[in-house]
Motif scaffolding. Structure first.
Motif, PDB file in Angstrom:
ATOM      1  N   PHE A 270      -3.366  -0.924  29.098  1.00  0.00           N
ATOM      2  CA  PHE A 270      -4.533  -1.669  28.240  1.00  0.00           C
ATOM      3  C   PHE A 270      -4.086  -3.038  28.256  1.00  0.00           C
ATOM      4  O   PHE A 270      -4.890  -4.120  28.325  1.00  0.00           O
ATOM      5  CB  PHE A 270      -4.828  -1.081  26.795  1.00  0.00           C
ATOM      6  CG  PHE A 270      -5.681  -1.586  25.977  1.00  0.00           C
ATOM      7  CD1 PHE A 270      -7.018  -1.652  26.342  1.00  0.00           C
ATOM      8  CD2 PHE A 270      -5.040  -2.336  24.941  1.00  0.00           C
ATOM      9  CE1 PHE A 270      -7.703  -2.387  25.341  1.00  0.00           C
ATOM     10  CE2 PHE A 270      -5.663  -3.164  24.057  1.00  0.00           C
ATOM     11  CZ  PHE A 270      -7.170  -3.057  24.245  1.00  0.00           C
ATOM     12  N   LEU A 271      -3.059  -3.397  27.602  1.00  0.00           N
ATOM     13  CA  LEU A 271      -2.486  -4.815  27.675  1.00  0.00           C
ATOM     14  C   LEU A 271      -2.547  -5.638  28.896  1.00  0.00           C
ATOM     15  O   LEU A 271      -3.082  -6.838  28.726  1.00  0.00           O
ATOM     16  CB  LEU A 271      -0.991  -4.824  27.066  1.00  0.00           C
ATOM     17  CG  LEU A 271      -0.747  -4.372  25.651  1.00  0.00           C
ATOM     18  CD1 LEU A 271       0.783  -4.425  25.277  1.00  0.00           C
ATOM     19  CD2 LEU A 271      -1.426  -5.274  24.743  1.00  0.00           C
TER      20      LEU A 271
ATOM     21  N   ALA B 237      -4.877  -8.768  29.608  1.00  0.00           N
ATOM     22  CA  ALA B 237      -4.366 -10.205  30.014  1.00  0.00           C
ATOM     23  C   ALA B 237      -4.933 -10.795  31.255  1.00  0.00           C
ATOM     24  O   ALA B 237      -5.354 -11.741  31.301  1.00  0.00           O
ATOM     25  CB  ALA B 237      -2.713  -9.975  30.392  1.00  0.00           C
ATOM     26  N   PHE B 238      -5.419  -9.846  32.059  1.00  0.00           N
ATOM     27  CA  PHE B 238      -6.156 -10.194  33.191  1.00  0.00           C
ATOM     28  C   PHE B 238      -7.489 -10.638  32.794  1.00  0.00           C
ATOM     29  O   PHE B 238      -7.824 -11.731  33.356  1.00  0.00           O
ATOM     30  CB  PHE B 238      -6.577  -9.091  34.216  1.00  0.00           C
ATOM     31  CG  PHE B 238      -7.468  -9.091  35.237  1.00  0.00           C
ATOM     32  CD1 PHE B 238      -6.922 -10.152  36.242  1.00  0.00           C
ATOM     33  CD2 PHE B 238      -8.554  -8.531  35.182  1.00  0.00           C
ATOM     34  CE1 PHE B 238      -7.839 -10.117  37.500  1.00  0.00           C
ATOM     35  CE2 PHE B 238      -9.490  -8.770  36.392  1.00  0.00           C
ATOM     36  CZ  PHE B 238      -9.242  -9.621  37.126  1.00  0.00           C
ATOM     37  N   CYS B 239      -8.187  -9.980  31.939  1.00  0.00           N
ATOM     38  CA  CYS B 239      -9.415 -10.617  31.799  1.00  0.00           C
ATOM     39  C   CYS B 239      -9.392 -11.857  30.885  1.00  0.00           C
ATOM     40  O   CYS B 239     -10.115 -12.810  31.097  1.00  0.00           O
ATOM     41  CB  CYS B 239     -10.404  -9.589  30.526  1.00  0.00           C
ATOM     42  SG  CYS B 239     -10.792  -8.024  31.413  1.00  0.00           S
TER      43      CYS B 239
ATOM     44  N   ALA C 239      -0.558 -15.474  38.372  1.00  0.00           N
ATOM     45  CA  ALA C 239      -0.477 -14.548  37.187  1.00  0.00           C
ATOM     46  C   ALA C 239      -1.671 -13.812  37.156  1.00  0.00           C
ATOM     47  O   ALA C 239      -1.358 -12.640  36.707  1.00  0.00           O
ATOM     48  CB  ALA C 239      -0.280 -15.765  35.959  1.00  0.00           C
ATOM     49  N   ILE C 240      -2.734 -14.220  37.253  1.00  0.00           N
ATOM     50  CA  ILE C 240      -3.865 -13.677  37.378  1.00  0.00           C
ATOM     51  C   ILE C 240      -3.836 -12.489  38.312  1.00  0.00           C
ATOM     52  O   ILE C 240      -4.307 -11.203  38.020  1.00  0.00           O
ATOM     53  CB  ILE C 240      -5.477 -14.403  37.546  1.00  0.00           C
ATOM     54  CG1 ILE C 240      -5.279 -15.405  36.505  1.00  0.00           C
ATOM     55  CG2 ILE C 240      -6.767 -13.756  37.496  1.00  0.00           C
ATOM     56  CD1 ILE C 240      -6.500 -16.570  36.659  1.00  0.00           C
ATOM     57  N   THR C 241      -3.475 -12.622  39.459  1.00  0.00           N
ATOM     58  CA  THR C 241      -3.305 -11.450  40.505  1.00  0.00           C
ATOM     59  C   THR C 241      -2.549 -10.485  40.318  1.00  0.00           C
ATOM     60  O   THR C 241      -2.994  -9.323  40.193  1.00  0.00           O
ATOM     61  CB  THR C 241      -3.176 -12.099  41.827  1.00  0.00           C
ATOM     62  OG1 THR C 241      -4.061 -13.260  42.115  1.00  0.00           O
ATOM     63  CG2 THR C 241      -3.314 -11.142  43.016  1.00  0.00           C
TER      64      THR C 241
END
Length: 197
Positions: free
Chosen positions: A85-86, A90-92, A117-119
């Protein structure tokens, strides 16, 4: 490893100068300090959590209490679900803030680190969901007590294996019978000759 990539890339390259006239370091994600802080925090939590559960897995067989084993598996399940969930948040959050970022010349310098970081935040979602499913499977396997119950075996390696319980639940008082194939106790059974050396 993914958590190291996320928090490492944010710490090392996602704090940059907007331009030469602004000497202070800004978070590359839309100049939002919360985005960088959240990515670093989740990465560190995941990293230290992985170390803890790796050590717990190494010592799992030495846990003698069935209740403690169940708690360990449930803790693994809960932590994996919580981290999935975290990482989703973080991705969103990082992707949203990156989409709103205006790339200046200074910000373009850390663009690859921000994309990494996003990937890896996205890949971490998948990894932690798989780990949560593995913990759930481990818990379901443990409901037949084969995973949790090793109390019937002694801790002494030279201890004998416990006998199979009788069908009636009452132990027999009869003594052990003679071994099979011992009818002839003659020194040289039929047709066998002792070799001479």
């Amino acid at each position: 490893i993914f958590s190291i990539v996320v928090f490492g890339s944010i710490v090392n390259e996602c704090y940059v100068n907007k331009d030469s006239q602004h000497p202070e370091l800004l978070c590359i994600f839309n100049e939002n300090e919360s985005a960088c802080s959240y990515g670093i925090a989740v990465g560190l939590i995941a990293f230290f959590g992985c170390i803890f559960f790796f050590v717990l897995d190494l010592h799992f067989q030495q846990i003698s209490s069935v209740k403690d084993r169940k708690r360990a598996v449930l803790l693994d399940l809960g932590f994996s679900g919580f981290l999935a969930f975290l990482w989703f948040v973080a991705f969103c959050f990082l992707a949203n803030q990156w989409q709103r970022t205006t790339l200046t010349r200074g910000f373009a310098q850390g663009a690859d680190a921000a994309r990494a970081a996003i990937t890896f935040s996205f890949f971490s979602i998948i990894i932690w969901v798989v780990l949560a499913l593995r913990a759930l499977q481990r818990y379901r396997l443990g409901t037949d007590m084969s995973l949790f119950a090793t109390e019937q075996f002694g801790t002494d390696p030279s201890a004998s294996y416990p006998g199979y319980p009788g069908g009636s639940g009452v132990e027999s008082t009869e003594s052990y019978q003679s071994p099979p194939f011992s009818e002839s106790l003659e020194p040289n059974p039929k047709g066998y000759q002792v070799p001479a050396y």
